[in-house]
Structures are given as C-alpha cells and as structure tokens.
Design a protein around this motif. Structure first.
Motif, PDB file in Angstrom:
ATOM      1  N   THR A  27      -5.893   0.778 -12.761  1.00 14.14           N
ATOM      2  CA  THR A  27      -6.913   1.877 -12.741  1.00 14.14           C
ATOM      3  C   THR A  27      -5.616   3.189 -12.140  1.00 14.14           C
ATOM      4  N   GLY A  28      -6.110   4.303 -12.524  1.00 15.31           N
ATOM      5  CA  GLY A  28      -5.325   5.510 -11.929  1.00 15.31           C
ATOM      6  C   GLY A  28      -5.862   6.140 -10.839  1.00 15.31           C
ATOM      7  N   ALA A  34     -14.438   5.367 -16.032  1.00 18.52           N
ATOM      8  CA  ALA A  34     -13.954   4.113 -16.109  1.00 18.52           C
ATOM      9  C   ALA A  34     -14.058   3.332 -17.396  1.00 18.52           C
ATOM     10  N   LEU A  35     -15.313   2.825 -17.655  1.00 20.70           N
ATOM     11  CA  LEU A  35     -15.618   2.061 -18.869  1.00 20.70           C
ATOM     12  C   LEU A  35     -16.786   2.223 -19.426  1.00 20.70           C
ATOM     13  N   GLN A  92     -17.009   2.773 -11.815  1.00 23.01           N
ATOM     14  CA  GLN A  92     -15.962   3.516 -10.923  1.00 23.01           C
ATOM     15  C   GLN A  92     -15.559   2.403  -9.692  1.00 23.01           C
ATOM     16  N   GLN A  93     -16.283   1.245  -9.454  1.00 25.03           N
ATOM     17  CA  GLN A  93     -16.042   0.615  -8.342  1.00 25.03           C
ATOM     18  C   GLN A  93     -15.295  -0.642  -8.880  1.00 25.03           C
ATOM     19  N   LEU A  94     -14.701  -0.602  -9.981  1.00 21.63           N
ATOM     20  CA  LEU A  94     -13.936  -1.681 -10.615  1.00 21.63           C
ATOM     21  C   LEU A  94     -12.419  -1.555 -10.086  1.00 21.63           C
ATOM     22  N   ARG A  95     -11.792  -2.575  -9.767  1.00 24.95           N
ATOM     23  CA  ARG A  95     -10.457  -2.564  -9.510  1.00 24.95           C
ATOM     24  C   ARG A  95      -9.461  -3.304 -10.488  1.00 24.95           C
TER      25      ARG A  95
END
Length: 155
Positions: A27-28, A34-35, A92-95
């Motif tokens: 992630t940037g 995000a996805l 957006q919470q994905l890491r």
C-alpha cells in the motif's frame, strides 16, 4: 497496469472460478482508494478494447465496490439483496499482508447463490443473487489509489 492518474491496474483472472483469494502486497502513501473485487463474465481475451479504467465499466460484473456496496451489471444476477455491508471505504483499512476471499457460494435451501467478500476472515459483504450454476466467472480486481500491488493466491 493502467497507470492513468488515480487508477493503478485492472486485473482479470485467466480461468473461470467461483472463489478466489488475494493478498495485499503493498500500500502506498495516497490518502484514499484501495480495491474493488468480484467477478466478470469477460475473460481476458474478450475484454473490450481499450481496457476499461474501472471494474464497474466492464459489461458484465458482480462486484463489491470501493464504498462497500454490492453492484451487479449482469443479466444472470437478478433480485440481489444486500445482507451485510461493511460500509464506506472498507478497503482503505487494508494493509500489506491482508488476505481477501471473494466467492460465489451456493445456498441449497434457497436454490440461488450468495456473493461473499471476507477480509482476514471477517465478512465485509454478503448479497443474495440469482445466478445459474453454469455461468463462467473470472476474478476481477480493480487496484487504485492507496493499494499499489496484490497477488492472486492458489486455492
């Protein structure tokens, strides 16, 4: 890879499946995006040209969009009813390292199917769909903004 502005890549799997997993590799620093994940009836060789910049522009799709809502643009998917939704900007919470599972699951008692997205084994969306068993579906992932790299995992 699209590389146009906010859009990163549109990934379409090469074989028909009813479930797939993917891992977030990177992630940037972007603040948003995000996805979008799901399925399309278009295999890679039948994608419209030029390739759409967004999964929602594919002619036939079953997708959990970036807002956390199930979206269907597919003649075989009727009467979709959202049962669970994780809400706005779930991805957006994905890491890096997080794993997603995306599936079309048969519901024997209903005679239909359920579209399911899980992130790290937590259900993010479930939607009932009326979809024939003999429909060929291909994994589709729209990568943009904050997410910069993913990999499809073998099931």
């Amino acid at each position: 890879r699209l590389g146009r502005g906010f859009q990163g890549a549109l990934l379409v799997g090469g074989r028909s499946v009813r479930a797939f997993r993917l891992r977030i590799l990177e992630t940037g620093g972007l603040w948003s995006g995000a996805l979008e994940v799901g399925f399309t009836a278009c295999n890679a060789s039948t994608l419209p040209q030029p390739v759409p910049e967004d999964v929602l522009a594919l002619p036939q799709h079953l997708v959990m969009d970036s807002t956390g809502l199930f979206t269907a643009n597919y003649s075989g998917a009727k009467d979709s009813e959202e049962i669970v939704s994780s809400g706005h900007n779930w991805s957006q919470q994905l890491r890096s390292g997080d794993v997603l599972r995306v599936a079309i699951e048969t519901i024997a008692s209903y005679g239909g199917a359920m579209f399911v997205v899980e992130a790290n084994e937590e259900v993010k969306v479930k939607a009932t769909i009326d979809l024939a068993q003999d429909v060929f579906l291909y994994p589709v992932v729209n990568i943009y903004g904050k997410t910069t790299s993913v990999e499809l995992l073998d099931d």
